[in-house]
Design an enzyme around this catalytic site. Structure first.
Site, PDB file in Angstrom:
ATOM      1  N   GLU A   1       0.881  -1.411   0.110  1.00 58.64           N
ATOM      2  CA  GLU A   1      -0.099   0.168  -0.108  1.00 58.64           C
ATOM      3  C   GLU A   1       0.876   1.120  -0.210  1.00 58.64           C
ATOM      4  O   GLU A   1       0.726   1.961   0.979  1.00 58.64           O
ATOM      5  CB  GLU A   1      -0.858  -0.007   1.352  1.00 58.64           C
ATOM      6  CG  GLU A   1      -2.195  -0.950   1.137  1.00 58.64           C
ATOM      7  CD  GLU A   1      -2.969  -0.871   0.159  1.00 58.64           C
ATOM      8  OE1 GLU A   1      -3.060   0.131  -0.412  1.00 58.64           O
ATOM      9  OE2 GLU A   1      -4.041  -1.433   0.253  1.00 58.64           O
TER      10      GLU A   1
ATOM     11  N   GLU B   1      -3.669 -10.622   0.009  1.00 53.78           N
ATOM     12  CA  GLU B   1      -4.443 -10.882   1.155  1.00 53.78           C
ATOM     13  C   GLU B   1      -6.013 -11.081   0.663  1.00 53.78           C
ATOM     14  O   GLU B   1      -6.549 -10.577  -0.244  1.00 53.78           O
ATOM     15  CB  GLU B   1      -4.646  -9.172   1.920  1.00 53.78           C
ATOM     16  CG  GLU B   1      -3.249  -8.635   2.070  1.00 53.78           C
ATOM     17  CD  GLU B   1      -3.487  -7.408   2.918  1.00 53.78           C
ATOM     18  OE1 GLU B   1      -4.638  -6.886   2.911  1.00 53.78           O
ATOM     19  OE2 GLU B   1      -2.255  -6.554   3.091  1.00 53.78           O
TER      20      GLU B   1
HETATM   21  C1  IPT Z   1      -5.192  -3.725   3.715  1.00 50.85           C
HETATM   22  C2  IPT Z   1      -3.711  -3.745   4.233  1.00 50.85           C
HETATM   23  O1  IPT Z   1      -2.892  -4.303   3.323  1.00 50.85           O
HETATM   24  C3  IPT Z   1      -3.626  -4.622   5.598  1.00 50.85           C
HETATM   25  O2  IPT Z   1      -2.335  -4.027   6.171  1.00 50.85           O
HETATM   26  C4  IPT Z   1      -4.739  -4.092   6.376  1.00 50.85           C
HETATM   27  O3  IPT Z   1      -4.853  -2.802   7.009  1.00 50.85           O
HETATM   28  C5  IPT Z   1      -6.031  -4.729   5.891  1.00 50.85           C
HETATM   29  O4  IPT Z   1      -6.133  -4.048   4.656  1.00 50.85           O
HETATM   30  C6  IPT Z   1      -7.220  -4.419   6.738  1.00 50.85           C
HETATM   31  O5  IPT Z   1      -7.071  -5.128   7.913  1.00 50.85           O
HETATM   32  S1  IPT Z   1      -5.460  -2.402   2.750  1.00 50.85           S
HETATM   33  C7  IPT Z   1      -7.092  -2.362   2.324  1.00 50.85           C
HETATM   34  C8  IPT Z   1      -7.398  -0.925   2.023  1.00 50.85           C
HETATM   35  C9  IPT Z   1      -7.711  -3.149   1.644  1.00 50.85           C
END
Ligand code: IPT
Length: 926
Positions: free
Chosen positions: A391, A467
């Site tokens: 990010e 993720e």
């Molecule tokens: C995403 C982040 O990469 C991760 O660090 C964490 O914040 C997660 O979201 C939420 O728990 S970024 C998000 C804008 C999809």
């Protein structure tokens, strides 16, 4: 000011590999003298060796000072907790001054002061001489100590600022925790080596020295020379390592070499020529007492827990972990995406203006971070991909980082998710893409990029979700459906569930603290608590489900046969068990031939005379001990319903309702004649059951918007209006309308009670009225029982909770639990603990007396010592106090839980839409 400068450091030595050297070194951990100032400008006279620090406190190194009573932790996700005004930092800049005296052994000469991790900026002096400064919290910094070391006593002084220009590069979603949180050593090691070992047995290295691998007959190999050896390849399943030594004139370092090759062929990610599918998790470093100063035993615990739950990969979100963690990944076998310590997410909130990723003034700092990541971790066979960060938007500095990395290490693909064009990377990566989108990418039919050349390039890349399946609170839903896609399309290289652990900090009042609990003016509440394990590392139901979904062995049944497919090389055993109504009837061990796929006949099963459903369960367990789990450890299971079982004879019809003044008696039950409400059942004082549509919203609903919509509609404040109470036809019939204020929609519900010789039956008929556009949280009845009811014995799925889109880990059988054991301790209280597909349950006191409930059809059972209202009001588990009643939910259905806290909501098949429904229960005394 150095701490508000674009330069990442000064005076540091070139980065090199993390190595286990026999060169002398002194551990400088332990109690340091410590002083905290509110600003960065306290006098720096403390660097002088004779400075009198007697009035200072002590602080352990490694640690974070806010976890030792100096200031407090603070949590923000995306937002910077200071103005976005790079490279400036606030005047309120907590600054920790550290001092440590140490004695040099006789004859000691030269050396480097080595910091494994300091958050966020450190200025360093030895014996009053300034060595330099460093940033890059999760990265190593070494300074040459040689010129200033003196025989005998020496004093190392370090000034650590919580905020620095580098803080703009470290906006990861986690607690802000300053301090020297990893080890500090004085080492005489200077060696560096880069070993290249491929799956085909080729071996070479770069470095000033000679390499020996005795087990492979390699001795004193010279740099730049390639040999070919007969080595078994390294993989997560067979983490074969070869002990090696690298010797320079001055020192010998011990290495463990793993031979493996990562390639991308025809858009498929491969390890050692075989498609690689990440069954991964995102791991932040976290310990509820120590923050990111994670004890070694805890790292081991993480690795063992992952292996035992069929996890095969880790993304080190969002920074390189402690080096020992990667040693463990090499040893136990986990594929690693090693991520650079970089995130500038908060610039997104100001339109990405002045984002360091696209500003040449930050170029050196970003490249410095990438170099230090790669140089430190380059010898780990477990590391199969470099990630530029997380990010951080898009910009020219990504190309700088990727360009250097590609040249330095062409053997590993480069990852970065934040640039959709994938211009600088080798894999197409996304986060939280929906199932439909992942499927389109799997098929290669995703929407094109504007630039045809970039589009063609991206289309040829393997795809991964860095993720997915946000594991916040109750959930994640949708895991199985993602895995099915990953298993179907070769382009899909799997993904990494967000995230491994709940970052709840141990707190005296709250149990576990989250954002806001320390009075932070700006925070993101419990968004920091979104892991597969609770803060104390107890697996959550989500991890148990993930284990099931990740099973590398599949056990399926068809036509009298069991089919076993396996993707793991270790020997397994296949015990089976036959149960009737939850009771064991027969057991044995299935003979399954080795190999990737085997079909074997079902065992000869005895005739079962017992009433109750008959189930066959086959499990795959380790045949002998492995480094990460003992013999008998379960890898996978499958179950098959063999027989519906003999039905219990239906009891004879019982008496008709009898009106006695203000009450109506029906068998062993007493109702209020006016309202039709049950008041006594088998002598127990009860309230309800009556229709219930509401549940304490789960995190996915609180953060995903559904909670707001439900409340706007008023589902949390339903009213019940009794329309009629009648008793004819041998039944007591109550008709009600259940509806929220200010709305004209509602549910008409008919409760029909009948008695038989030994019990009572309730038939519920619910008919929605008006325009229901939202899904219902739940559809069932709720009742309360006296406090003395303490436990439940049930036949259904268990032992753990299950919701429509979760609970893959819940197996069919007979279970028993106390009410306390039924609760899942989500750090933020919310709906939890439902046991699914319950055929019958006995809700009993300590003497075993109470009520038996049989569902028609099977139902969802939830029991608590507090009401839904109390559960939803609670902000911490410590707010929940047992009351004088036991609250029981008998649900016909619930809405799924999804992952809308971050990602897609509940998939269509798991939505609970308002529709006519009939369901029933029979109550009898036990
Ligand atoms: C995403 C982040 O990469 C991760 O660090 C964490 O914040 C997660 O979201 C939420 O728990 S970024 C998000 C804008 C999809």
């Amino acid at each position: 000011m150095y701490f508000a400068d674009f330069a990442p450091g000064a005076g540091r030595l070139d980065p090199r590999a993390a190595l286990h050297s026999d060169a002398p070194s002194i551990d400088l951990g332990g109690d340091w003298r410590f002083r905290l100032s509110a600003t960065a400008d306290a006098p720096d006279d403390f660097a002088a060796p004779d400075f009198d620090d007697a009035a200072w406190d002590t602080l352990p190194v490694p640690s974070h000072w806010p976890l030792h009573g100096y200031g407090e932790p603070a949590y923000t996700n995306v937002s910077y907790p200071f103005p976005v005004d790079p490279p400036h930092v606030p005047d309120e800049n907590p600054t920790g001054d550290y001092r440590r005296a140490f004695d040099l052994p006789e004859g000691w000469e030269g050396g480097r002061v080595r910091f494994e991790g300091v958050d966020s900026c450190a200025r360093v002096w030895l014996n009053g001489h300034e060595l330099g400064f460093t940033t890059g919290s999760r990265l190593v910094a070494e300074f040459d100590a040689g010129p200033y070391l003196t025989p005998g006593r020496n004093v190392l002084a370090v000034r650590v600022h919580q905020w620095s220009a580098a803080s703009y590069l470290e906006d990861q979603d986690m607690w802000w925790l300053p301090g020297i949180f990893r080890e500090v050593t004085l080492t005489r090691s200077t060696a560096d080596v880069f070993v290249h070992a491929a799956a085909d047995g080729t071996l070479s290295f770069e470095g000033d020295g000679l390499l020996s691998v005795p087990e492979l007959g390699v001795s004193d190999l010279a740099p730049g020379t390639q040999v070919r050896v007969a080595a078994e390849p390294w993989s997560a399943e067979t983490p074969r390592l070869y002990e090696a030594t690298f010797t320079t004139g001055e020192e010998t370092v011990r290495l463990r070499i793993g031979f493996r090759t990562i390639t991308i062929e025809d858009g498929v990610l491969k390890a050692n020529g075989v498609p690689l599918v990440f069954k991964g998790v995102n791991r932040h470093e976290f310990h509820p007492d120590h923050g990111r100063a994670v004890p070694y035993e805890t790292m081991v615990e993480d690795v063992l827990l992952m292996k035992r739950h069929n996890v095969n990969a880790v993304r080190t979100s969002h920074y390189p972990p402690h080096p020992a963690f990667l040693d463990l990944c090499d040893e136990y076998g986990l594929w690693v995406v090693d991520e650079c310590d970089l995130e500038t997410h908060g610039f997104g909130q100001v339109g990405w203006r002045r984002n360091p990723t696209d500003d040449p003034r930050w170029s050196e700092a970003l490249l410095d971070r990438m170099k230090r990541t790669v140089e430190r971790d380059k010898n780990h066979p477990s590391v199969v991909m470099w990630s530029l960060g997380n990010e951080a938007g898009v910009g020219a500095n990504l190309a700088v980082m990727a360009g250097w990395t590609r040249e330095r290490d062409p053997s590993r693909p480069i990852h970065y998710e934040g640039d959709l064009s994938c211009a600088d990377v080798d894999v197409y990566s996304r986060m939280y893409a929906s199932h439909a989108e992942v499927e389109a990418i799997g098929r290669g039919t995703e929407d094109p990029l504007d630039d045809p050349a970039l589009d063609a390039r991206r289309r040829a890349m393997p795809f991964m979700q860095c993720e997915y399946a946000h594991a916040m609170g109750n959930g994640p839903g949708g895991l199985a459906e993602y895995q099915e896609l990953f298993d179907t399309y070769p382009r899909l290289a799997g993904g990494f569930v967000w995230e491994w652990i709940d970052h709840g900090l141990t707190h005296e009042k709250y149990g576990y603290a989250y954002g806001g609990d320390y009075g932070e003016p700006l925070h993101d509440s419990n968004f920091v608590v979104d892991g597969l394990v609770f803060p104390d590392r107890t697996p959550s139901p989500g991890l148990l489900d993930l284990k099931k979904v990740f099973e590398p062995v599949k056990i399926t049944f068809s036509d009298g046969a069991v089919t076993v497919t396996r993707a793991v090389p270790y020997p397994l055993e296949f015990p089976w068990a036959l149960t009737a109504g939850g009771a064991l009837v027969a057991e044995g061990v299935l003979e399954v031939p080795d190999g990737e796929r085997a079909e074997v006949k079902l065992p000869d099963l005895p005739e079962v005379g017992e009433p109750g459903e008959v189930w066959l369960a086959v499990r795959a367990v380790l045949a002998h001990d492995l480094p990460w789990a003992p013999a008998g450890h379960e890898i996978a299971w499958g179950e098959l319903k063999v027989d519906e079982g003999r039905a219990h004879p239906s009891p004879e019809r019982g008496p008709a309702p009898v009106v006695r003044g203000e009450t109506v008696e029906l068998g062993a039950a007493v109702f209020d004649a006016r309202t039709g409400r049950l008041t006594t059942l088998f002598g127990l004082d009860v309230e309800g059951p009556r229709l219930d549509l509401w549940r304490a919203p789960v995190d996915n609903e609180r953060f995903g918007g559904l909670d707001w919509n439900w409340r706007h509609l008023g589902l949390h404040r339903l009213t019940h209006r009794v329309e009629s109470v009648s008793h004819d036809d041998g039944a007591l019939t109550v008709r009600s309308r259940v509806a929220p204020a200010a709305a004209d929609l509602g549910v008409r519900v008919t409760y029909r009670w009948t008695a038989d010789a030994t019990g009572l039956s309730l038939d519920v008929h619910a008919v929605p009225e008006g325009e229901w556009t939202l899904p219902l949280p739940r559809l069932g009845v709720a009742m309360t029982l006296p406090q003395g009811i303490a436990k439940v014995i049930w036949f259904g799925r268990g032992p753990g909770e299950a919701y429509p889109d979760t609970g893959m880990a819940a197996v069919t059988g007979g279970f028993e639990a106390t009410i306390e054991e039924l609760q899942t301790p989500y750090v933020y209280p919310q709906e939890n603990g439902q046991r699914a597909d319950v055929r019958w349950a006995m809700l009993v006191d300590d003497e075993g007396r109470g009520v038996r409930v049989t569902g028609d059809p099977a139902f969802g059972l939830t029991m608590r010592r507090w009401s839904t209202a109390e559960l939803e009001r609670a902000a911490h588990l410590t707010d929940l106090r047992p009351g004088s009643r036991v609250h029981v939910h008998l649900d016909h259905a619930q809405h799924g839980v999804g992952t809308a806290a971050c990602g897609p909501g509940v998939l269509a098949p798991y939505e609970l839409r308002a529709a006519e429904a009939r369901f029933g229960f029979r109550f009898s005394a036990v």
